[in-house]
Design a protein around this motif. Structure first.
Motif: not given
Lengths: 161, 354
Positions: A44, A46-47, A49-50, B163, B167, B208, B211
């Motif tokens: 993804s 998002g992942d 980016r992380r 963590r 998402a 997510d 951002t």
């Protein structure tokens, strides 16, 4: 005193207004690479980016992720900053300085100046991940899809608009 | 403890000469930040040296899962009225953090030793480096205990964090250990007096879908064995930030309640800050204009916070990243600190990372 404060505020407003256009990326997309030995094939945005911010530091098998990046003044570096991490090269550099200082990571990403060297480094590092401008051909690396989309897809997350 | 930290730094210095391999342990890193602040009152007077700091840190990745970290801060206070240090303490040397960490996955990280509490997110994010933060000032709620700060920023014990995959970008932290001692500004782990158990937690999310957005809350409960009385401490903090594409917006509100045992009275101290900054694109990207609002209201009559002052300040300035290791900052600040009247200052800071 009031005059000085006013002058300072005028200067700040001038600086804000004088902001010129950004350095637009000139490459069509960024291909994210992992070693062919890595079972990961899709990720993804998002992942991803992380991962490149160090917030995700492990693959699913528990191995530490080894980050490789291109210099941020290259076309793919600018696109990576603009579309993925969403910050300037200065802020990205300071982000990693802060991440090390916070004790969360041991090292910042390794900067690879040469495209061929980047591909070799990722291919030789089973836990590595990096990126280049153009997808390489059969070199021991896999180009990840992002949310099911390949770099040629117009909806690909790391594509210039 | 400082000696141990110095030994750690020395070991790190020897090993840091070679470039770190991709995956090889142990891996050492030694770093430092330094800054100097000059100020000039707008009502007249000379440019004065306000203060300087050197922050040394070392990290050691010992194995895939184990690491250690040490940080010590050396401060020197100048003549300016808003110096961070008390006038009788020109030099201040403290061990900031010193811990071992076990980090088997992103879901769990255990830290054992002296850590920063995270009750104030600014302190958790920036720690003590002024190079990394945008403005010159640390907000009042994030001031160190020895700088007249009210909140318990240091903690000795065990801290678990991690963590939660997904998402939502959820993260947690929970810790138990020793609360602060009978003297508010006494943070050294081996020499504190009158410590007692404390607990703290932290939850946050960075979805997510937005951002750059993050929000979270933290809580701290402990007891203070102050001279003449024991107090229950209950602190709560909420924060939010949005950092994307050159925009930086941060805000945080903190509430601290001290209740003497066996009494109905409650001392409540509140503080908040708002920071807005923006980095332009193109040739001006080395600049980051900023605006900081800073407020602190100390509970009237509380002896434990007797040397903590109300604050009501704002500052506007520009950070200039001269290069990756050197930042220059200049701002105009108006504040109400120890003095009953407001004062305005024009200030400059030079900060380094090396």
């Amino acid at each position: 005193m009031a005059m000085r404060a006013r002058r300072l505020m005028v200067a700040i407003v001038f600086l804000l207004a004088a902001s010129s256009h950004g350095e637009e990326p000139v490459t069509a997309s960024v291909s994210v690479l992992v070693s062919a030995k890595n079972p990961m094939r899709d990720i993804s945005a998002g992942d991803l980016r992380r991962i490149f911010l160090g917030d995700i530091s492990r693959w699913h098998n528990g191995h530490r992720i080894v980050l490789f990046v291109r210099p941020m003044d290259t076309a793919e570096g600018r696109l990576f900053l603009d579309r993925l991490v969403r910050m300037s090269d200065i802020d990205y550099s300071q982000w990693w300085l802060g991440a090390v200082f916070r004790g969360r990571v041991a090292n910042a990403p390794r900067v690879i100046g040469n495209v061929d060297e980047m591909i070799r480094a990722v291919a030789a590092t089973p836990d590595g991940i990096g990126f280049v401008a153009a997808p390489p051909l059969d070199t021991g690396v896999i180009v990840l899809t992002i949310e099911g989309k390949a770099p040629a897809n117009p909806q690909y997350a790391l594509r210039a608009r | 403890m400082t000696l141990i930290a110095i030994v750690t730094f020395a070991a790190a210095a020897r090993a840091d000469d070679a470039p770190p391999p991709a995956v090889h342990y142990p891996a050492f890193r030694l770093g430092a930040f330094a800054d100097v602040v000059l100020s000039h009152p707008t009502e007249g007077g000379a440019v004065e040296y306000e203060g300087g700091e050197i922050d040394l840190y070392a990290s050691a990745q010992i194995t895939n899962d184990w690491s250690a970290f040490a940080e010590t801060l050396i401060q020197h206070g100048g003549k300016a009225e808003n110096s961070d240090l008390e006038t009788e303490a020109r030099f201040d040397l403290n061990l900031e953090r010193f811990y071992a960490a076990y980090n088997p996955s992103d879901r769990l990280r255990l830290e054992i030793g002296q850590i920063h509490t995270g009750i104030v997110q600014w302190n958790e994010r920036e720690h003590r480096s002024r190079f990394l933060q945008t403005p010159i000032d640390v907000p009042s709620i994030a001031n160190r205990e020895s700088q007249g700060g009210a909140w318990p920023l240091h903690f000795d014990g065990v801290w678990a964090s991690g963590r939660v995959p997904g998402a939502l970008g959820a993260a947690y932290g929970v810790g138990v250990g020793a609360a602060r001692g009978s003297e508010r500004d006494d943070i050294q782990p081996l020499f504190r007096h009158g410590i007692s158990p404390a607990g703290l937690f932290l939850v946050s999310m960075a979805p997510d879908a937005v951002t750059g957005f993050e929000a979270g809350a933290a809580g701290y409960v402990g007891r203070i064995r102050a001279p003449g009385q024991t107090m229950q401490e209950l602190d709560a903090t909420v924060y939010s930030s949005f950092v994307r594409g050159g925009i930086e917006l941060r805000g945080e509100f903190a509430r601290m309640a001290h209740t003497p045992l066996g009494a109905d009275q409650e001392y409540v101290t509140r503080g908040w800050y708002v920071l807005a900054s923006w980095r332009p694109r193109g040739r001006l990207k080395v600049l980051r204009p900023y605006f900081l609002l800073d407020h602190l209201h100390v509970a009237p009559g509380e002896q434990y916070l007797s040397d903590v002052h109300n604050q009501n300040a704002w500052s506007a300035g520009v950070r200039w990243d001269f290069n990756r290791r050197l930042a220059l900052k200049g701002d105009f600040r108006t504040q109400q600190l120890a003095a009953p009247h407001r004062e305005s200052l024009i200030r400059a800071e030079v900060s380094f990372s090396f």
